[in-house]
Write a protein that holds these residues in place. Structure first.
Motif, short mmCIF file in Angstrom:
data_model
loop_
_atom_site.label_atom_id
_atom_site.label_comp_id
_atom_site.label_asym_id
_atom_site.label_seq_id
_atom_site.Cartn_x
_atom_site.Cartn_y
_atom_site.Cartn_z
N HIS A 183 0.86 -1.18 0.00
CA HIS A 183 0.00 0.00 0.00
C HIS A 183 0.90 1.23 0.00
CE1 HIS A 183 -3.74 -2.20 0.88
NE2 HIS A 183 -2.93 -3.02 1.54
N LEU A 184 0.54 2.22 -0.83
CA LEU A 184 1.30 3.46 -0.86
C LEU A 184 0.39 4.61 -1.28
CD1 LEU A 184 1.98 3.99 -4.15
CD2 LEU A 184 3.59 2.19 -3.68
N PRO A 185 0.78 5.84 -0.93
CA PRO A 185 -0.03 7.00 -1.33
C PRO A 185 0.28 7.41 -2.77
CG PRO A 185 1.81 7.72 0.00
CD PRO A 185 1.88 6.22 -0.04
N ALA A 186 -0.76 7.74 -3.52
CA ALA A 186 -0.56 8.21 -4.89
C ALA A 186 -0.06 9.65 -4.86
CB ALA A 186 -1.87 8.13 -5.67
N GLY A 187 0.82 9.97 -5.79
CA GLY A 187 1.31 11.34 -5.91
C GLY A 187 2.42 11.70 -4.94
N ARG A 188 2.90 10.74 -4.18
CA ARG A 188 4.01 10.98 -3.26
C ARG A 188 5.11 9.97 -3.53
NH1 ARG A 188 1.74 11.02 2.74
NH2 ARG A 188 3.95 11.17 3.17
N PRO A 189 6.37 10.38 -3.40
CA PRO A 189 7.46 9.42 -3.60
C PRO A 189 7.52 8.41 -2.46
CG PRO A 189 8.33 11.57 -2.97
CD PRO A 189 6.85 11.73 -3.13
N VAL A 190 7.85 7.18 -2.82
CA VAL A 190 7.95 6.10 -1.84
C VAL A 190 9.31 5.42 -2.04
CG1 VAL A 190 6.97 3.91 -1.05
CG2 VAL A 190 5.46 5.73 -1.87
N ASP A 191 10.09 5.35 -0.97
CA ASP A 191 11.36 4.64 -0.99
C ASP A 191 11.12 3.22 -0.48
OD1 ASP A 191 12.73 6.79 -1.98
OD2 ASP A 191 13.61 7.37 -0.06
N VAL A 192 11.37 2.25 -1.35
CA VAL A 192 11.18 0.85 -0.99
C VAL A 192 12.55 0.24 -0.74
CG1 VAL A 192 10.20 -1.36 -1.69
CG2 VAL A 192 9.13 0.77 -2.46
N ALA A 193 12.79 -0.19 0.50
CA ALA A 193 14.04 -0.85 0.88
C ALA A 193 13.84 -2.35 0.65
CB ALA A 193 14.38 -0.55 2.33
N VAL A 194 14.49 -2.88 -0.37
CA VAL A 194 14.26 -4.25 -0.83
C VAL A 194 15.38 -5.17 -0.36
CG1 VAL A 194 13.93 -5.68 -2.87
CG2 VAL A 194 13.10 -3.33 -2.88
N THR A 195 14.99 -6.29 0.24
CA THR A 195 15.95 -7.31 0.66
C THR A 195 15.26 -8.68 0.53
OG1 THR A 195 17.55 -7.96 2.35
CG2 THR A 195 15.38 -7.25 3.12
N THR A 196 15.96 -9.73 0.88
CA THR A 196 15.39 -11.07 0.80
C THR A 196 15.88 -11.92 1.96
OG1 THR A 196 15.16 -13.05 -0.56
CG2 THR A 196 17.22 -11.85 -0.76
N ALA A 197 15.09 -12.91 2.29
CA ALA A 197 15.43 -13.81 3.39
C ALA A 197 16.12 -15.08 2.90
CB ALA A 197 14.18 -14.18 4.18
N ASP A 198 16.05 -15.35 1.59
CA ASP A 198 16.62 -16.62 1.12
C ASP A 198 17.50 -16.44 -0.12
OD1 ASP A 198 14.51 -16.22 -0.69
OD2 ASP A 198 13.20 -17.60 0.38
N VAL A 199 16.95 -16.53 -1.30
CA VAL A 199 17.72 -16.45 -2.54
C VAL A 199 17.50 -15.10 -3.21
CG1 VAL A 199 17.65 -18.95 -2.89
CG2 VAL A 199 15.89 -17.51 -3.92
N ILE A 200 18.19 -14.84 -4.30
CA ILE A 200 18.03 -13.58 -5.02
C ILE A 200 16.67 -13.54 -5.70
CG2 ILE A 200 18.88 -12.16 -6.92
CD1 ILE A 200 21.68 -13.18 -6.32
N HIS A 201 15.94 -12.45 -5.46
CA HIS A 201 14.67 -12.17 -6.11
C HIS A 201 14.81 -10.80 -6.76
CE1 HIS A 201 12.61 -15.49 -4.07
NE2 HIS A 201 13.22 -15.11 -2.95
N SER A 202 13.76 -10.33 -7.39
CA SER A 202 13.78 -8.96 -7.90
C SER A 202 12.42 -8.32 -7.66
CB SER A 202 14.14 -8.92 -9.39
OG SER A 202 13.13 -9.53 -10.14
N PHE A 203 12.45 -7.03 -7.37
CA PHE A 203 11.26 -6.24 -7.13
C PHE A 203 11.01 -5.43 -8.40
CE2 PHE A 203 9.13 -2.36 -5.80
CZ PHE A 203 8.16 -2.82 -4.93
N TRP A 204 9.85 -5.64 -9.05
CA TRP A 204 9.59 -4.97 -10.30
C TRP A 204 8.11 -4.65 -10.42
CZ3 TRP A 204 8.91 -7.53 -15.65
CH2 TRP A 204 8.95 -6.57 -16.65
#
Length: 185
Positions: A100-121
């Motif tokens: 969930h995020l607000p429209a019209g505002r910038p959102v910084d997403v800190a992406v990490t993983t608990a197991d193997v390499i994934h990608s956020f897209w």
């Protein structure tokens, strides 16, 4: 991009056709060949590359996480077949596979993983960034309008990765406040 590629391809085909044309006297030909080489062989590619570089710098600058007063910070942790999103503004709140995020505002997403390499897209909101175990990558996204946006993990991470998806819900200002205050209770 297709229009640009067709234009460049057409230009190359015209130049090849000129290369095989009937030869004219040497004095006149040398001047025309220099003209073609300098204008179309050097100037045109340089102009195209500079335009692409300028565009890439402008668009890339928008995606950099920068300090701003209205930035929302969200954590995204991937693990096999699930994303967990945490919200800095609401301690203890976590959602599964729905960001969930607000429209019209910038959102910084800190992406990490608990197991193997994934990608956020999220193709309609920003580029792709990898989720690497033990490392946090930050991606700035911004939804221009409220709505639901499809997100994917575009990195092979084992069997079933092609169904590894999540949803981004962009709220208008009132709906975002209701979400934050409702979840805080």
């Amino acid at each position: 991009m297709l229009a640009g590629a067709v234009l460049i391809f057409s230009l190359v085909m015209v130049l090849i056709a000129f290369a095989f044309r009937q030869r004219t006297p040497a004095s006149d030909e040398a001047g025309r060949e220099r003209l073609w080489i300098i204008k179309l062989g050097i100037a045109f590619p340089v102009a195209v590359l500079l335009a692409l570089l300028g565009y890439g710098l402008v668009v890339g600058e928008r995606l950099l996480p920068r300090a701003a007063p209205d930035v929302v910070s969200v954590g995204a942790e991937a693990r096999r077949m699930a994303w967990t999103f945490t919200y800095e503004d609401v301690p203890g709140l976590a959602t599964e596979n729905v960001l969930h995020l607000p429209a019209g505002r910038p959102v910084d997403v800190a992406v990490t993983t608990a197991d193997v390499i994934h990608s956020f897209w999220v193709p309609r909101l920003a580029g792709k960034i990898d989720a690497i175990p033990g490392h946090v990558n930050v991606l700035r996204i911004e939804a221009d309008a409220p709505g639901a946006y499809a997100g994917r993990s575009a990195e092979f991470s084992g069997p079933g990765y092609d169904h590894f998806a999540f949803t981004v819900v962009a709220h208008d200002a009132d709906s975002w406040e209701n979400f934050v205050t409702g979840q805080a209770r």
